[in-house]
Design an enzyme around this catalytic site. Structure first.
Site, mmCIF file in Angstrom:
data_model
loop_
_atom_site.group_PDB
_atom_site.id
_atom_site.type_symbol
_atom_site.label_atom_id
_atom_site.label_comp_id
_atom_site.label_asym_id
_atom_site.label_seq_id
_atom_site.Cartn_x
_atom_site.Cartn_y
_atom_site.Cartn_z
ATOM 1 N N LYS A 37 21.180 29.409 56.889
ATOM 2 C CA LYS A 37 21.051 29.126 58.155
ATOM 3 C C LYS A 37 21.913 29.979 59.044
ATOM 4 O O LYS A 37 23.131 29.888 59.012
ATOM 5 C CB LYS A 37 21.543 27.663 58.334
ATOM 6 C CG LYS A 37 21.770 27.318 59.745
ATOM 7 C CD LYS A 37 20.412 26.336 60.070
ATOM 8 C CE LYS A 37 20.630 25.901 61.792
ATOM 9 N NZ LYS A 37 19.280 25.327 62.267
ATOM 10 N N GLU A 114 16.464 29.009 57.130
ATOM 11 C CA GLU A 114 16.257 28.231 58.355
ATOM 12 C C GLU A 114 16.657 28.874 59.807
ATOM 13 O O GLU A 114 17.757 29.250 59.819
ATOM 14 C CB GLU A 114 16.819 27.034 58.032
ATOM 15 C CG GLU A 114 16.516 25.830 59.345
ATOM 16 C CD GLU A 114 17.216 24.671 59.565
ATOM 17 O OE1 GLU A 114 17.830 24.286 58.564
ATOM 18 O OE2 GLU A 114 17.090 23.841 60.741
ATOM 19 N N ASN A 174 4.192 18.679 60.339
ATOM 20 C CA ASN A 174 5.288 17.532 60.070
ATOM 21 C C ASN A 174 5.270 16.487 60.883
ATOM 22 O O ASN A 174 5.298 16.470 62.125
ATOM 23 C CB ASN A 174 6.570 18.247 60.029
ATOM 24 C CG ASN A 174 7.626 16.960 59.728
ATOM 25 O OD1 ASN A 174 7.199 16.250 58.677
ATOM 26 N ND2 ASN A 174 8.674 17.267 60.031
ATOM 27 N N PRO A 204 3.637 13.432 55.948
ATOM 28 C CA PRO A 204 3.758 12.266 56.635
ATOM 29 C C PRO A 204 4.996 11.816 57.312
ATOM 30 O O PRO A 204 6.207 12.425 56.937
ATOM 31 C CB PRO A 204 3.325 11.233 55.693
ATOM 32 C CG PRO A 204 3.972 11.883 54.517
ATOM 33 C CD PRO A 204 3.873 13.399 54.511
ATOM 34 N N PHE A 205 4.836 10.938 58.373
ATOM 35 C CA PHE A 205 6.173 10.406 58.867
ATOM 36 C C PHE A 205 6.503 9.240 57.705
ATOM 37 O O PHE A 205 5.940 8.583 57.255
ATOM 38 C CB PHE A 205 6.045 9.530 60.201
ATOM 39 C CG PHE A 205 6.989 8.806 60.467
ATOM 40 C CD1 PHE A 205 8.343 9.358 61.183
ATOM 41 C CD2 PHE A 205 7.027 7.276 60.358
ATOM 42 C CE1 PHE A 205 9.304 8.737 61.382
ATOM 43 C CE2 PHE A 205 8.309 6.699 60.531
ATOM 44 C CZ PHE A 205 9.298 7.381 61.123
HETATM 45 N N1 LIG Z 1 8.399 13.604 57.977
HETATM 46 C C1 LIG Z 1 9.430 12.921 58.539
HETATM 47 N N2 LIG Z 1 9.589 11.565 58.441
HETATM 48 C C2 LIG Z 1 10.510 11.048 58.987
HETATM 49 N N3 LIG Z 1 11.816 11.500 59.636
HETATM 50 C C3 LIG Z 1 11.656 12.861 59.545
HETATM 51 C C4 LIG Z 1 10.564 13.582 59.401
HETATM 52 N N4 LIG Z 1 10.636 14.926 59.560
HETATM 53 C C5 LIG Z 1 11.759 14.980 60.227
HETATM 54 N N5 LIG Z 1 12.360 13.822 60.212
HETATM 55 C C6 LIG Z 1 13.704 13.288 60.991
HETATM 56 O O1 LIG Z 1 13.696 14.132 62.468
HETATM 57 C C7 LIG Z 1 14.937 14.744 62.566
HETATM 58 C C8 LIG Z 1 14.660 16.122 63.033
HETATM 59 O O2 LIG Z 1 14.406 16.865 61.767
HETATM 60 P P1 LIG Z 1 14.964 18.178 61.447
HETATM 61 O O3 LIG Z 1 16.603 18.032 61.608
HETATM 62 O O4 LIG Z 1 14.547 18.630 60.022
HETATM 63 O O5 LIG Z 1 14.513 19.020 62.362
HETATM 64 P P2 LIG Z 1 15.204 20.612 62.883
HETATM 65 O O6 LIG Z 1 13.960 21.360 63.189
HETATM 66 O O7 LIG Z 1 15.846 21.117 61.414
HETATM 67 O O8 LIG Z 1 16.252 20.350 63.747
HETATM 68 P P3 LIG Z 1 17.121 21.608 64.574
HETATM 69 O O9 LIG Z 1 16.463 22.387 65.374
HETATM 70 O O10 LIG Z 1 18.093 20.566 65.142
HETATM 71 O O11 LIG Z 1 17.731 22.432 63.194
HETATM 72 C C9 LIG Z 1 15.775 14.411 61.514
HETATM 73 O O12 LIG Z 1 16.649 13.574 61.868
HETATM 74 C C10 LIG Z 1 14.846 13.906 60.323
HETATM 75 O O13 LIG Z 1 15.335 12.916 59.739
HETATM 76 MG MG LIG Z 2 17.862 22.139 61.289
#
Ligand SMILES: Nc1ncnc2c1ncn2[C@@H]1O[C@H](COP(=O)(O)OP(=O)(O)OP(=O)(O)O)[C@@H](O)[C@H]1O
Ligand SMILES: [Mg+2]
Length: 230
Positions: A37, A114, A174, A204-205
């Site tokens: 990252k 990432e 997603n 899926p969620f």
């Molecule tokens: N498919 C899913 N089902 C349930 N919860 C999810 C799913 N995908 C992501 N989440 C939840 O959504 C939130 C945001 O996801 P994530 O942290 O992976 O996003 P990100 O793109 O990495 O964010 P950032 O820009 O802050 O790095 C997290 O808290 C995660 O637990």
């Molecule tokens: Mg992230």
């Protein structure tokens, strides 16, 4: 073997969720996978690494690289990197990213990197995430949401990649939000129809989502992982 830069149509769409699950799945398949990252911002975590994303990625990939290699730039403010660097009076030093990436890349067969925010998140006044992907020489995987509005954000992200001549491996949809709208069922078909870019999977969620391990079976079931190994 190819390495991938994981970007998204916005912040919070699932980059860490998908990247960490992908890393764990690759591990299970016996792939020597590393994670990075390059830039993170946010509140310093009390346990693990400063960035919670970095802790998650590190754990999922089961690597033991030091924090300054996996995350060479951390800015302790929960804002965009350019705003954080202005407020904290920090200079954005991209050289350090390429140095650490080269080091990790020589150690692993596949790197999963990432991004931060989306494709045009500014890292400095005139250097964006897209510039970083281009300079790292990576293909990109785009994580997109399923809710209404995703077509616009996905098209903008795809267009920017085309403008920068960044190869797109595919798009992962997603369902990070349980309030998936009417796009939920149409998005994969429509996005593919317009862009011709492969949909690598639809996740899926997961109501009881806890950590990357919860997502592993869904990634295994809903994605063609072998297509990423070449
Ligand atoms: N498919 C899913 N089902 C349930 N919860 C999810 C799913 N995908 C992501 N989440 C939840 O959504 C939130 C945001 O996801 P994530 O942290 O992976 O996003 P990100 O793109 O990495 O964010 P950032 O820009 O802050 O790095 C997290 O808290 C995660 O637990
Ligand atoms: Mg992230």
């Amino acid at each position: 073997m190819k390495s991938y830069f994981i970007t998204a149509t916005d912040t919070g769409v699932g980059k860490t969720t998908v990247t960490s699950a992908l890393a764990a799945c690759m591990q299970k398949l016996g792939i020597n996978v590393g994670v990075m990252k390059p830039i993170a911002t946010g509140i310093v975590q009390k346990t693990g690494f400063k960035s919670s994303d970095v802790s998650i990625l590190h754990r999922a990939a089961q690597v033991n690289d030091p924090e300054d290699e996996i995350n060479p730039i951390f800015m302790p403010l929960p804002v965009s990197p350019y705003d954080a660097s202005k407020t904290l009076d920090l200079k954005f030093d991209k050289k350090i990213i390429f140095e650490k990436f080269a080091k990790l890349k020589s150690k692993y067969d596949m790197m999963l990197v990432e991004g931060i925010g989306g494709i045009l998140t500014p890292l400095s006044k005139d250097y964006f995430v897209a510039d970083l992907i281009k300079e790292l020489g990576l293909e990109t995987i785009i994580i997109t949401r399923s809710t209404l509005g995703t077509l616009n954000h996905t098209m903008m992200t795809v267009h920017t990649c085309h403008d920068y001549k960044i190869p797109i491996t595919g798009i992962i949809i997603n369902n990070y939000d349980e309030n998936g709208g009417p796009e939920e069922t149409n998005a994969p078909t429509t996005i593919y129809e317009i862009t011709g870019i492969p949909i690598l999977g639809v996740l899926p969620f997961v109501r009881d989502y806890e950590n990357y391990a919860t997502m592993i079976p869904y990634v295994e079931k809903n994605m063609d992982l072998k297509s990423l190994i070449s």
